[in-house]
Design an enzyme around this catalytic site. Structure first.
Site, PDB file in Angstrom:
ATOM      1  N   GLY A  87       0.829  -1.212   0.000  1.00 22.17           N
ATOM      2  CA  GLY A  87       0.000   0.000   0.000  1.00 22.17           C
ATOM      3  C   GLY A  87       0.859   1.256   0.000  1.00 22.17           C
ATOM      4  N   VAL A 113       1.508   3.569   2.363  1.00 23.63           N
ATOM      5  CA  VAL A 113       2.413   3.701   3.508  1.00 23.63           C
ATOM      6  C   VAL A 113       3.394   2.525   3.546  1.00 23.63           C
ATOM      7  CG1 VAL A 113       2.519   3.838   6.029  1.00 23.63           C
ATOM      8  CG2 VAL A 113       0.693   5.031   4.799  1.00 23.63           C
ATOM      9  N   ASP A 139      -1.984 -12.991   4.816  1.00 21.19           N
ATOM     10  CA  ASP A 139      -3.227 -12.319   5.203  1.00 21.19           C
ATOM     11  C   ASP A 139      -3.227 -12.194   6.729  1.00 21.19           C
ATOM     12  OD1 ASP A 139      -5.870 -11.752   5.943  1.00 21.19           O
ATOM     13  OD2 ASP A 139      -6.669 -12.786   4.178  1.00 21.19           O
ATOM     14  N   ILE A 140      -3.268 -10.965   7.229  1.00 18.15           N
ATOM     15  CA  ILE A 140      -3.141 -10.793   8.695  1.00 18.15           C
ATOM     16  C   ILE A 140      -4.347 -11.334   9.463  1.00 18.15           C
ATOM     17  CG2 ILE A 140      -1.535  -8.830   8.530  1.00 18.15           C
ATOM     18  CD1 ILE A 140      -3.940  -7.036   9.446  1.00 18.15           C
ATOM     19  N   THR A 149      -5.692   6.472  12.491  1.00 14.42           N
ATOM     20  CA  THR A 149      -6.242   7.522  11.641  1.00 14.42           C
ATOM     21  C   THR A 149      -6.925   8.666  12.398  1.00 14.42           C
ATOM     22  OG1 THR A 149      -8.004   7.883  10.004  1.00 14.42           O
ATOM     23  CG2 THR A 149      -8.294   6.026  11.443  1.00 14.42           C
ATOM     24  N   TYR A 169     -15.082   2.457   9.133  1.00 16.16           N
ATOM     25  CA  TYR A 169     -13.608   2.516   9.117  1.00 16.16           C
ATOM     26  C   TYR A 169     -13.102   3.067  10.451  1.00 16.16           C
ATOM     27  CZ  TYR A 169      -8.997   4.436   7.766  1.00 16.16           C
ATOM     28  OH  TYR A 169      -7.666   4.779   7.697  1.00 16.16           O
ATOM     29  N   LYS A 177     -10.992   1.047  13.194  1.00 14.89           N
ATOM     30  CA  LYS A 177      -9.608   1.486  13.479  1.00 14.89           C
ATOM     31  C   LYS A 177      -9.446   1.771  14.970  1.00 14.89           C
ATOM     32  CE  LYS A 177      -6.617   2.046  11.071  1.00 14.89           C
ATOM     33  NZ  LYS A 177      -5.555   1.080  10.685  1.00 14.89           N
ATOM     34  N   TRP A 224      -4.812  11.937   5.891  1.00 12.41           N
ATOM     35  CA  TRP A 224      -4.755  12.433   4.505  1.00 12.41           C
ATOM     36  C   TRP A 224      -3.324  12.306   3.961  1.00 12.41           C
ATOM     37  CZ3 TRP A 224      -8.091  17.467   3.607  1.00 12.41           C
ATOM     38  CH2 TRP A 224      -9.415  17.195   3.928  1.00 12.41           C
TER      39      TRP A 224
HETATM   40  N1  LIG Z   1      -3.755   6.845   3.201  1.00  8.16           N
HETATM   41  C1  LIG Z   1      -4.238   7.707   4.102  1.00  8.16           C
HETATM   42  O1  LIG Z   1      -4.635   8.824   3.758  1.00  8.16           O
HETATM   43  C2  LIG Z   1      -4.299   7.333   5.563  1.00  8.16           C
HETATM   44  C3  LIG Z   1      -4.849   8.271   6.452  1.00  8.16           C
HETATM   45  C4  LIG Z   1      -4.921   7.948   7.801  1.00  8.16           C
HETATM   46  C5  LIG Z   1      -4.446   6.729   8.254  1.00  8.16           C
HETATM   47  N2  LIG Z   1      -3.929   5.835   7.372  1.00  8.16           N
HETATM   48  C6  LIG Z   1      -3.494   4.535   7.906  1.00  8.16           C
HETATM   49  O2  LIG Z   1      -2.249   4.165   7.350  1.00  8.16           O
HETATM   50  C7  LIG Z   1      -2.205   2.746   7.214  1.00  8.16           C
HETATM   51  C8  LIG Z   1      -1.802   2.388   5.793  1.00  8.16           C
HETATM   52  O3  LIG Z   1      -2.750   2.955   4.901  1.00  8.16           O
HETATM   53  P1  LIG Z   1      -2.484   3.030   3.332  1.00  8.16           P
HETATM   54  O4  LIG Z   1      -3.021   4.321   2.858  1.00  8.16           O
HETATM   55  O5  LIG Z   1      -1.087   2.650   3.012  1.00  8.16           O
HETATM   56  O6  LIG Z   1      -3.470   1.900   2.834  1.00  8.16           O
HETATM   57  P2  LIG Z   1      -3.466   1.160   1.407  1.00  8.16           P
HETATM   58  O7  LIG Z   1      -2.687   1.922   0.413  1.00  8.16           O
HETATM   59  O8  LIG Z   1      -4.899   0.854   1.126  1.00  8.16           O
HETATM   60  O9  LIG Z   1      -2.678  -0.169   1.716  1.00  8.16           O
HETATM   61  C9  LIG Z   1      -3.197  -1.125   2.579  1.00  8.16           C
HETATM   62  C10 LIG Z   1      -2.558  -2.436   2.249  1.00  8.16           C
HETATM   63  O10 LIG Z   1      -3.101  -3.432   3.149  1.00  8.16           O
HETATM   64  C11 LIG Z   1      -3.276  -4.621   2.401  1.00  8.16           C
HETATM   65  N3  LIG Z   1      -4.250  -5.486   3.060  1.00  8.16           N
HETATM   66  C12 LIG Z   1      -5.590  -5.377   3.085  1.00  8.16           C
HETATM   67  N4  LIG Z   1      -6.112  -6.393   3.784  1.00  8.16           N
HETATM   68  C13 LIG Z   1      -5.072  -7.166   4.208  1.00  8.16           C
HETATM   69  C14 LIG Z   1      -4.964  -8.360   4.947  1.00  8.16           C
HETATM   70  N5  LIG Z   1      -6.067  -8.986   5.395  1.00  8.16           N
HETATM   71  N6  LIG Z   1      -3.746  -8.874   5.196  1.00  8.16           N
HETATM   72  C15 LIG Z   1      -2.628  -8.253   4.732  1.00  8.16           C
HETATM   73  N7  LIG Z   1      -2.656  -7.120   4.002  1.00  8.16           N
HETATM   74  C16 LIG Z   1      -3.879  -6.575   3.742  1.00  8.16           C
HETATM   75  C17 LIG Z   1      -3.756  -4.140   1.043  1.00  8.16           C
HETATM   76  O11 LIG Z   1      -3.528  -5.137   0.073  1.00  8.16           O
HETATM   77  P3  LIG Z   1      -4.634  -5.379  -1.086  1.00  8.16           P
HETATM   78  O12 LIG Z   1      -4.867  -4.040  -1.696  1.00  8.16           O
HETATM   79  O13 LIG Z   1      -3.970  -6.354  -1.983  1.00  8.16           O
HETATM   80  O14 LIG Z   1      -5.849  -5.909  -0.386  1.00  8.16           O
HETATM   81  C18 LIG Z   1      -2.862  -2.917   0.821  1.00  8.16           C
HETATM   82  O15 LIG Z   1      -1.669  -3.245   0.173  1.00  8.16           O
HETATM   83  C19 LIG Z   1      -3.569   2.227   7.653  1.00  8.16           C
HETATM   84  O16 LIG Z   1      -3.512   1.807   8.977  1.00  8.16           O
HETATM   85  C20 LIG Z   1      -4.463   3.436   7.541  1.00  8.16           C
HETATM   86  O17 LIG Z   1      -5.542   3.372   8.451  1.00  8.16           O
HETATM   87  C21 LIG Z   1      -3.842   6.101   6.037  1.00  8.16           C
END
Ligand SMILES: NC(=O)c1ccc[n+]([C@@H]2O[C@H](COP(=O)([O-])OP(=O)(O)OC[C@H]3O[C@@H](n4cnc5c(N)ncnc54)[C@H](OP(=O)(O)O)[C@@H]3O)[C@@H](O)[C@H]2O)c1
Length: 288
Positions: free
Chosen positions: A10, A12, A35-36, A99, A125, A129, A150
């Site tokens: 993803g 991050v 898969d976690i 988040t 969500y 979380k 964001w």
């Molecule tokens: N992006 C933001 O703006 C934002 C804002 C606030 C907080 N956060 C936090 O930052 C963290 C990372 O977010 P991100 O934006 O990087 O998310 P992301 O781009 O959607 O990436 C999440 C990753 O988790 C994987 N995933 C989903 N279900 C899974 C499972 N059961 N087992 C293992 N992997 C799994 C997904 O793989 P698949 O796609 O293949 O399912 C994806 O690669 C999260 O905790 C999120 O709450 C992000």
């Protein structure tokens, strides 16, 4: 130090992989690799590898949670708890991302949420979380909860990460004016997390760039970095209300955050989001 990153493909996860691989031995696990929600596989992997640090970047996203509430609970709560339990078994540290959407967004303007504020999520969500944070903290004593907000950076086609490219290509966009938050350059997030880890002060952190913006403010700032004229900005960016877009999940209206724990341990304020955008746009064009 040996580190395992879960959810590594993803936005991050990719940046953390890049950042931590420079200085540590990192085992990178994508969703396809592990898969976690598979408790036994998590336990087996962590018990075999015995990392000093586990980083959880896996998540089910905001709108997907609304569409699949039971999967949201499995990934964002049970998955996080599986990692926390296995981390605790081997006395590893766990860094778990969370988040701004744990808050309801009903605060007055020009104020910031701190960890003293009561979380009251308004969508699935946010609720999952928050439950994930609580599960992690109750199971793993050596856990850091890092709430961010964001996030923008190379590697994901979100509004914040791609708006400069749309504008540069003269594509007209719609940008929401009535949602506000802190925004966060993913590289700044990784660097600050690295600093936080050094202190071994297990707590909840708010890791975001300084300042407050709406999606509209962010788009206008990106246009200014690209030296687009005010007249072109007016033509290219259409201001809209969130009610015009109607996202699947309701968004909290106003969720800027401030990190009192970082202040207490003496970390410098994070730079302003406007400065971070400049670096991001440069890095994005360099990477392509
Ligand atoms: N992006 C933001 O703006 C934002 C804002 C606030 C907080 N956060 C936090 O930052 C963290 C990372 O977010 P991100 O934006 O990087 O998310 P992301 O781009 O959607 O990436 C999440 C990753 O988790 C994987 N995933 C989903 N279900 C899974 C499972 N059961 N087992 C293992 N992997 C799994 C997904 O793989 P698949 O796609 O293949 O399912 C994806 O690669 C999260 O905790 C999120 O709450 C992000």
């Amino acid at each position: 130090m040996q580190v395992i990153i879960f959810g590594a493909s993803g936005l991050v996860g990719k940046e953390f992989t890049r950042h931590f691989s420079n200085k540590h031995e990192v085992l990178v696990l994508t969703h396809d690799d592990l898969d976690i929600t598979d408790r036994q596989a998590v336990k087996r992997t962590i018990h075999n590898e015995r990392p000093a640090l586990i980083i959880n970047c896996a998540v089910l996203g905001v709108d997907a949670c609304e569409l699949e509430p039971s999967r949201a609970w499995d990934v964002n709560v049970c998955g996080a708890e599986n990692l926390a339990q296995a981390a605790s078994d081997i006395d590893a540290e766990l860094l778990h991302l969370s988040t701004n959407y744990v808050f309801d967004g009903k605060r007055e303007a020009d104020s910031f949420y701190t960890i003293e504020d009561f979380p009251a999520p308004i969508n699935i969500y946010g609720r999952t979380k928050l439950a994930g944070e609580r599960a992690v903290m109750s199971v793993c004593k050596r856990s850091f909860i890092v709430r961010t907000s964001w996030v923008f950076g190379v590697g994901k086609k979100t509004f914040l990460s791609t708006v400069h490219r749309s504008l540069n290509a003269e594509r007209r966009i719609r940008a929401i004016t009535d949602l506000w938050a802190s925004s966060t350059y993913v590289r700044d997030l990784a660097e600050r997390v690295d600093e936080i880890l050094l202190y071994q002060h297990y707590s909840t952190y708010h890791v975001v760039n300084s300042g407050i913006c709406s999606y509209y403010d962010f788009a206008v700032e990106a246009a200014k970095v690209l030296r687009i004229s005010d007249t072109r900005i007016t033509h290219l960016i259409e201001p809209v209300k969130v009610s015009d877009i109607q996202p699947v999940a309701q968004r909290p209206r106003y969720t800027p955050m401030r990190c009192t724990v970082s202040e207490e341990i003496g970390l410098a304020p994070m730079r302003d989001w406007r400065t971070a955008i400049v670096d991001y746009i440069r890095a994005d064009y360099r990477s392509s």
